[in-house]
Design a protein around this motif. Structure first.
Motif, PDB file in Angstrom:
ATOM      1  N   PRO A 103       1.030  -1.242   0.050  1.00 53.71           N
ATOM      2  CA  PRO A 103       0.083  -0.068  -0.021  1.00 53.71           C
ATOM      3  C   PRO A 103       0.801   1.151   0.152  1.00 53.71           C
ATOM      4  N   GLY A 104       0.318   2.291  -0.971  1.00 51.16           N
ATOM      5  CA  GLY A 104       1.185   3.233  -1.000  1.00 51.16           C
ATOM      6  C   GLY A 104       2.460   3.392  -1.708  1.00 51.16           C
ATOM      7  N   ASP A 142      -4.229   6.117   9.873  1.00 46.32           N
ATOM      8  CA  ASP A 142      -3.276   6.587   8.809  1.00 46.32           C
ATOM      9  C   ASP A 142      -2.615   5.514   8.173  1.00 46.32           C
ATOM     10  N   LYS A 154      -1.667   5.276   5.033  1.00 44.43           N
ATOM     11  CA  LYS A 154      -0.420   5.633   4.278  1.00 44.43           C
ATOM     12  C   LYS A 154       0.523   5.654   5.205  1.00 44.43           C
ATOM     13  N   ARG A 155       0.720   6.092   6.207  1.00 45.69           N
ATOM     14  CA  ARG A 155       1.887   6.315   7.129  1.00 45.69           C
ATOM     15  C   ARG A 155       2.137   4.911   7.621  1.00 45.69           C
ATOM     16  N   ALA A 210       1.790   2.035   6.024  1.00 43.73           N
ATOM     17  CA  ALA A 210       2.158   1.339   4.883  1.00 43.73           C
ATOM     18  C   ALA A 210       3.695   1.595   4.718  1.00 43.73           C
ATOM     19  N   ALA A 211       4.111   3.013   5.082  1.00 43.25           N
ATOM     20  CA  ALA A 211       5.382   3.709   4.639  1.00 43.25           C
ATOM     21  C   ALA A 211       6.263   3.226   5.575  1.00 43.25           C
ATOM     22  N   GLU A 256      -3.536  -4.527   5.057  1.00 47.61           N
ATOM     23  CA  GLU A 256      -4.247  -4.384   3.928  1.00 47.61           C
ATOM     24  C   GLU A 256      -5.747  -4.794   4.313  1.00 47.61           C
ATOM     25  N   ARG A 306      -7.643  -2.383   6.362  1.00 51.27           N
ATOM     26  CA  ARG A 306      -7.983  -1.240   5.624  1.00 51.27           C
ATOM     27  C   ARG A 306      -9.211  -1.389   4.728  1.00 51.27           C
TER      28      ARG A 306
END
Length: 525
Positions: A121-122, A390, A392-393, A395-396, A434, A437
């Motif tokens: 993701p991301g 969050d 995205k965070r 996943a990063a 995932e 999410r």
């Protein structure tokens, strides 16, 4: 007979493009063995192996039954394992769309020889789209070269369609008559022109010609089935003519886009071929329609599947009992295994009486409808506002952790074995993230009070008019409520119901195409 719920499953998809690979090569066995080993290493459940022998191109998708079965059965939490993206599909649009759609549903998709396609993701680069695009270009280039050569050969009268039809053999790419087989073909056409049914033709062929050996390099005994006889009766090659181009053709018996030219010796005169074609068309039009079929009102028709092989259950009426009162549900692959590529009869020998099976399933459907209506009628307690994760965070952070693991191996700080363990744990964390999410987004978009209220109203009304619904509407409603309906070898009908949130989302969103209730009530009046 009983209903039960299932757990998360693992599907292993194995495919080759040609029968030669399937029969003589090692690709199928290799994919199966490596896939099972990969599932064990990743801690997945024992996989359901789905084997396919078919091209992966765009024009062959409708013929890939195993792939379509997986797409219809797979659900959130399941795992799909395949060797690489080209084994799944070489069509760019379908490959990208189908994989992304499954992942959006919460399905884990793994290509064990292409780990770089694992979903992150991301991630800034869509490797899945790049690989699919490359495979599509490769397939298009190969197809253009192959089709160009075939068009040239057909224009010169060469036979390039694979196995020749019964009555011919191929020498130097030319069709040559096999006299002893041509006599059989001639009699088949003569009997059909005289009004003999295809079924009766099959009966005398099985008695008089039980072992007709055909084939040049791969010899086999001709299987006398209704489908094979119909293919003979619809094949215009027997008139001595061949089509110069096959563009747009779905079957070898259907016309393409080229011209018909005389290229070989005829077994059947064109006039006799046209007479037989008209007779077959007239008999088809005078046969039973869907509305007056003896099995039209059966509830499990085209809904139930065999629990052993996964193929559709056949609704077979007993014509000895007047009015279709007698009949059974049987595994279609058990009844006629020659229609399936592996030609192996299913082990499910059960013949479930249709009235008993329908009565039990109908009682389960009504009880389930009552349960759904009650559950949707109960007002849920107000959920506490939860902070929006969050994703995205998170996943990063997982991507950074993976990069750090690789960096430590390069610097020699940790061993490759330790790095492999860390990467495996990170992969599981990514899959869990995932799934979290997908579940969060599903709750936000589908599991709403508006959807639940709309579904409650619709299910309440359909529960009240169930007895007046048409057979088609009953089957449609059952298909919407049930994930799977399976006929077991013991004669039980095992139903796996969809979660109430999924039913509320689809019924509340008006995705079910049933007859409007106003129409049902007015017809009943």
């Amino acid at each position: 007979m009983r209903a039960s719920a299932g757990s998360h499953r693992t599907f292993l998809y194995v495919r080759v493009s040609t029968y030669d690979q399937a029969e003589y090569g090692t690709s199928l066995d290799g994919q199966r063995d490596l896939g099972i080993k990969f599932c064990a290493e990743q801690g997945y459940a024992d996989p359901q192996v789905r084997v396919e022998v078919e091209s992966a191109g765009e024009e062959k998708i409708e013929r890939r039954k195993e792939l379509r079965r997986i797409l219809s059965e797979i659900r959130s939490g399941d795992v799909l394992v395949c060797r690489d993206l080209s084994r799944w599909s070489r069509d760019q649009v379908f490959a990208v769309h189908s994989v992304r759609q499954m992942r959006a549903k919460g399905v884990t998709v793994r290509f064990y020889t292409q780990p770089f396609l694992d979903h992150v993701p991301g991630a800034p680069i869509d490797l899945l789209g790049i690989i699919a695009w490359t495979a599509e270009n490769e397939r298009n280039a190969t197809r253009e070269r192959t089709m160009g050569n075939r068009r040239r050969l057909r224009a010169n009268g060469a036979f390039v369609e694979g196995l020749p039809p019964l009555g011919y053999m191929v020498e130097d790419r030319r069709l040559m008559v096999v006299p002893e087989h041509a006599l059989i073909v001639g009699r088949i056409y003569t009997d059909s022109a005289n009004g003999v049914s295809v079924r009766k033709i099959v009966d005398w062929l099985r008695i008089e010609y039980p072992r007709v050996v055909v084939g040049q390099t791969k010899k086999h005994v001709m299987q006398w089935t209704t489908n094979n006889v119909l293919k003979i009766l619809r094949n215009r090659l027997y008139t001595g003519y061949m089509e110069t181009a096959a563009n747009g053709r779905k079957r070898t018996t259907e016309p393409g886009s080229g011209k018909w030219i005389q290229t070989h010796e005829a077994i059947i005169q064109p006039a006799l071929f046209e007479q037989v074609a008209q007779g077959l068309s007239a008999r088809k039009r005078s046969g039973r329609t869907v509305e007056n079929s003896l099995t039209h009102g059966w509830l499990l028709k085209r809904v139930a599947k065999c629990a052993e092989c996964g193929y559709t259950v056949r609704a077979s009426a007993d014509r000895r009992v007047r009015g279709g009162e007698g009949g059974y549900y049987l595994c279609a692959k058990r009844c006629d295994p020659t229609k399936y590529k592996d030609r192996t009869p299913c082990t499910n020998k059960i013949a479930a009486p249709w009235r008993e099976a329908d009565a039990v399933v109908e009682a389960q459907v009504l009880a389930h409808l009552d349960g759904l209506v009650h559950e949707l009628s109960v007002e849920r307690p107000a959920a506490r506002a939860e902070p929006v994760p969050d994703f995205k965070r998170l996943a990063a952070e997982l991507v950074e952790a993976r990069t750090n693991a690789v960096r430590l191996v390069v610097k020699g700080i940790i061993s490759e074995q330790d790095a492999a363990k860390q990467l495996t744990e990170l992969k599981r964390d990514e899959e869990a993230l995932e799934a979290r999410r997908v579940e969060y987004e599903r709750r936000q978009t589908h599991d709403t009070e508006e959807a639940r209220r709309a579904a409650f109203a619709k299910l309440t009304e359909y529960r009240g008019v169930w007895a007046r619904l048409s057979a088609a509407d009953r089957r449609e409603l059952l298909s919407e409520l049930a994930e799977t309906v399976l006929l077991t070898a013991s004669g039980d009908i095992v139903i796996e119901w969809r979660p109430v949130t999924d039913v509320a989302a689809s019924m509340g969103g008006l995705e079910v195409e049933l007859t409007p209730l106003a129409t049902v009530l007015s017809d009943a009046a």
